[in-house]
Design a protein around this motif. Structure first.
Motif, PDB file in Angstrom:
ATOM      1  N   CYS B 109      61.826  67.936  19.271  1.00 36.03           N
ATOM      2  CA  CYS B 109      62.306  66.664  18.725  1.00 36.03           C
ATOM      3  C   CYS B 109      63.754  66.437  19.149  1.00 36.03           C
ATOM      4  CB  CYS B 109      62.186  66.669  17.205  1.00 36.03           C
ATOM      5  SG  CYS B 109      60.518  67.067  16.646  1.00 36.03           S
ATOM      6  N   LYS B 110      64.091  65.166  19.382  1.00 34.19           N
ATOM      7  CA  LYS B 110      65.376  64.838  19.996  1.00 34.19           C
ATOM      8  C   LYS B 110      66.573  65.290  19.155  1.00 34.19           C
ATOM      9  CE  LYS B 110      63.453  62.373  23.358  1.00 34.19           C
ATOM     10  NZ  LYS B 110      63.425  62.802  24.744  1.00 34.19           N
ATOM     11  N   TYR B 111      66.377  65.401  17.840  1.00 39.19           N
ATOM     12  CA  TYR B 111      67.535  65.620  16.964  1.00 39.19           C
ATOM     13  C   TYR B 111      67.459  66.925  16.187  1.00 39.19           C
ATOM     14  CZ  TYR B 111      63.795  63.716  14.220  1.00 39.19           C
ATOM     15  OH  TYR B 111      62.558  63.504  13.683  1.00 39.19           O
ATOM     16  N   CYS B 112      66.568  67.834  16.571  1.00 43.18           N
ATOM     17  CA  CYS B 112      66.288  69.008  15.734  1.00 43.18           C
ATOM     18  C   CYS B 112      67.539  69.849  15.478  1.00 43.18           C
ATOM     19  CB  CYS B 112      65.225  69.875  16.400  1.00 43.18           C
ATOM     20  SG  CYS B 112      64.819  71.325  15.407  1.00 43.18           S
ATOM     21  N   TYR B 226      56.289  66.964  22.418  1.00 43.21           N
ATOM     22  CA  TYR B 226      56.075  68.316  22.931  1.00 43.21           C
ATOM     23  C   TYR B 226      57.140  68.645  23.985  1.00 43.21           C
ATOM     24  CZ  TYR B 226      51.325  68.472  20.940  1.00 43.21           C
ATOM     25  OH  TYR B 226      50.253  68.483  20.086  1.00 43.21           O
ATOM     26  N   LYS B 227      57.129  69.907  24.434  1.00 43.25           N
ATOM     27  CA  LYS B 227      58.073  70.329  25.476  1.00 43.25           C
ATOM     28  C   LYS B 227      57.949  69.443  26.716  1.00 43.25           C
ATOM     29  CE  LYS B 227      58.086  75.166  24.092  1.00 43.25           C
ATOM     30  NZ  LYS B 227      57.592  76.512  24.356  1.00 43.25           N
ATOM     31  N   ASN B 228      56.715  68.963  26.997  1.00 40.18           N
ATOM     32  CA  ASN B 228      56.523  68.131  28.194  1.00 40.18           C
ATOM     33  C   ASN B 228      56.815  66.651  27.937  1.00 40.18           C
ATOM     34  OD1 ASN B 228      54.368  67.216  26.714  1.00 40.18           O
ATOM     35  ND2 ASN B 228      52.773  68.071  28.059  1.00 40.18           N
ATOM     36  N   GLY B 229      57.306  66.343  26.759  1.00 39.21           N
ATOM     37  CA  GLY B 229      57.693  64.962  26.462  1.00 39.21           C
ATOM     38  C   GLY B 229      56.584  64.108  25.878  1.00 39.21           C
TER      39      GLY B 229
END
Lengths: 52, 484
Positions: B109-112, B226-229
């Motif tokens: 997640c972008k803000y984790c 996910y890791k792959n976006g």
């Protein structure tokens, strides 16, 4: 000058009982002072769970 | 008789009336501006309350509800200190235990806020380490010794992502051991692989899930990936349905940025379509993205255009980029969204709302606190390395652990430092009228902003308290609302 009460607060004798008693507080008094866990889930604000 | 140091004055529309709130009796009253001016002037000039020249019935009511006190200012501050110590002792009895099966997570997640811990784990090769059965046994042994008289009998699974496919075996062991000892379970989960845990879901087992989505699919799939976006919206909503079918209670948090808020209508339609608004086991609320997160919170141009009619009036020229819970709550109220129900989708700032509900529900009592959260009371988090942490935001940072639970229990100096961060040990807090509600503010944020655990973290507490009081009062008091 007007004042319209909106709730039932902790009154002075009750606060003094919480503050001064050296014995274990009865559940009822404890809940009046700090609320029940269902009412105020205080463990973690940032991950506050809606236990409602 | 003196004017109390702990009076809180919240102006209603055009400041003709105020909500008067007391900081330790929990009294809430609607009063006129003339009375507020008299009380404030008397307090500022250190005059005795007998000089107020009030009608006898008003004087008696002010005294009864705590706004006037026979204690001198110094005596009143000392009284609040004694009260805080007693309350702290009560709060220590309210124990709560969380277990982290591993720090790993399948999302990026972008803000984790845990991303830095996970990066460190990736680099050093420990991210995939799972809790062993020996550690689980050790954790339950310690939990049994720490149980308070007012213990939460539900243990919470936390992470990383606790319900990862790779964690299934150890989570099953934790749940089975816990059930045999009389516990039930909650889990903070991203919801992505909940279907793999279907046999553990339901009353008496994992009976509550806390799942977060980032608005409707259009915003969610850009943020929770996910890791792959690849986005995760479809999978999470499917698993929420699955959990509800097993009578699991789902606490659904909607992380809100201005971009998310601008398209919440889309989510509202889905909530209705899936029948979530009528499901008693699903609770839903909005929560502003946390202020310390690095994720850029500024709104896109299209969101600004959509929100402009409201933002200009509601936010009084404030910067759109600065979103917080008080603004979200006020925005929802002013735009009338709160009246649309939808299972609580249009409620915000749950933590503050629960405090305000307690003050204004009409039941007697208060919700006083000597500590800002359980980190300074009976809250313990057990991680896969045998460490015990006091704060869910600081897990995985060994400098903040308060002890170890294996191979045997041992406490660090940090335990006392964390457990004694109370409102009576932060001198600047003792005189604050919010002392026994805010109780010093978030310790992790205090560390971030001042590097001092014992400094107060006030942030926007007063504004959030006032906003939540106003929203609750105006929403439930139609007469006052229309008159104002």
């Amino acid at each position: 000058m007007t004042i319209q009460p909106l709730n039932q607060p902790l009154e002075k004798p009750l606060l003094e009982a919480v503050c001064e008693t050296r014995e274990e507080l009865p559940d009822e008094l404890r809940e009046l002072a700090i609320g029940t866990e269902q009412e105020v889930r205080w463990v973690s604000e940032c991950l506050c769970m809606n236990d409602g | 008789m003196w004017v109390s140091n702990y009076n809180i004055y919240i102006p209603l529309h055009e400041k003709a009336h105020y909500l008067l709130v007391h900081g330790y009796t929990g009294a809430v009253d609607c009063v006129d501006a003339e009375l507020v001016r008299a009380l404030q002037e008397c307090f500022a000039k250190h005059f005795n309350a007998s000089t107020l020249n009030l009608p006898p019935d008003v004087y008696r009511l002010l005294e009864k509800r705590g706004y006037l006190t026979e204690l001198s200012p110094e005596e009143e501050i000392a009284f609040v200190g004694r009260l805080a110590r007693k309350i702290h002792a009560l709060q220590f009895e309210r124990t709560e235990f969380w277990i982290i099966p591993s720090y790993n997570c399948q999302l990026r997640c972008k803000y984790c806020f845990e991303r830095s811990v996970q990066k460190r784990g990736e680099n050093r090769g420990w991210l995939t380490q799972k809790m062993s059965t020996e550690l689980v046994d050790a954790a339950f042994a310690v939990i049994s010794t720490l149980q308070g008289k007012d213990a939460n009998t539900r243990i919470t699974l936390y992470g990383g992502e606790p319900l990862l496919p790779a964690n299934r075996k150890i989570v099953q062991y934790i749940v089975e051991q816990g059930i045999s000892l009389g516990y039930r379970f909650n889990a903070f989960s991203n919801g992505v692989d909940v279907n793999l845990y279907e046999d553990m879901l339901g009353p008496g087992r994992i009976e509550q899930l806390h799942i977060t989505i980032d608005g409707p699919q259009s915003t969610h799939d850009r943020l929770r990936v996910y890791k792959n976006g690849k986005g995760t919206f479809d999978r999470i909503t499917r698993n929420i349905q699955l959990a509800l079918s097993h009578e699991v209670r789902v606490s659904l948090r909607v992380n809100v940025t201005w971009d998310v808020l601008a398209c919440l209508d889309e989510l509202a339609q889905l909530v209705q379509q899936l029948g979530w608004d009528e499901n008693p086991n699903l609770r839903i609320h909005c929560h502003a993205i946390h202020s310390n997160q690095e994720y850029q919170r500024a709104a896109s141009n299209s969101s600004i255009r959509k929100l402009e009619p409201y933002v200009a009036n509601v936010l009084c020229g404030d910067q759109v980029s600065c979103i917080d819970n008080a603004k979200v709550a006020w925005f929802i109220y002013k735009t009338g969204l709160h009246e649309r129900g939808l299972g609580g989708l249009w409620s915000a700032d749950l933590y503050m709302a629960s405090l305000v509900d307690k003050l204004l529900t009409g039941k007697p009592g208060c919700a006083l606190s000597a500590i800002s959260c359980g980190s300074h009371g009976g809250f313990y988090i057990f991680d896969p390395f045998g460490d015990i942490y006091p704060c869910d935001r600081l897990v995985g940072n060994p400098q903040h652990r308060i002890g170890v639970f294996a191979p045997q229990l041992g406490w660090a100096e940090n335990k006392q430092i964390w457990h004694e961060r109370t409102v009576y040990n932060i001198p600047t807090c003792q005189q604050c009228q919010f002392a026994l509600y805010c109780a010093g503010g978030c310790a992790q944020q205090a560390l971030l902003t001042s590097s001092d655990l014992y400094s107060p973290y006030c942030a926007d507490y007063a504004q959030r308290f006032e906003t939540s009081m106003l929203v609750k009062y105006l929403s439930t008091n139609r007469c006052a609302n229309s008159a104002l």
